[in-house]
Design a protein around this motif. Structure first.
Motif: not given
Length: 102
Positions: A1-7, A28-39, A58-60
């Protein structure tokens, strides 16, 4: 996860993990958000502060709604920006009244 995407800021006293959404919530941010949720989903409740969101696609919206409705993920949105509320409304989704920024 990119540290600048979610703090994130863990709150171990209430088993809640808080993160701030980026200014752009798009495909483009969905993979980071999904990863944060799963972690963090096994650790308790997840809270995503959306006060800084200036654009959401709409995807988000669909991914967020799906994550909110999944009892395993325990995701809750808080403080949605005006742009986010307008986008949800235009796409035919309502946001809970308790999500309105204080």
């Amino acid at each position: 996860m990119s540290p600048t995407t979610l703090i994130e800021q863990p709150d171990t006293s209430q088993r809640t993990t808080l993160a701030w959404a980026p200014a752009r919530l798009d495909v483009h941010h969905l993979p980071d958000i999904e990863e944060w949720i799963e972690e963090h989903r096994a650790g308790g409740h997840l809270v995503l502060d959306c006060s800084a969101v200036a654009f959401v696609d709409q995807a988000a919206v669909e991914a967020i709604l799906s994550a909110e409705q999944d009892p395993e993920r325990r995701l809750r949105l808080v403080r949605p920006s005006t742009a986010m509320r307008i986008t949800f409304e235009l796409l035919g989704h309502s946001m809970a009244a308790d999500l309105v920024a204080a």
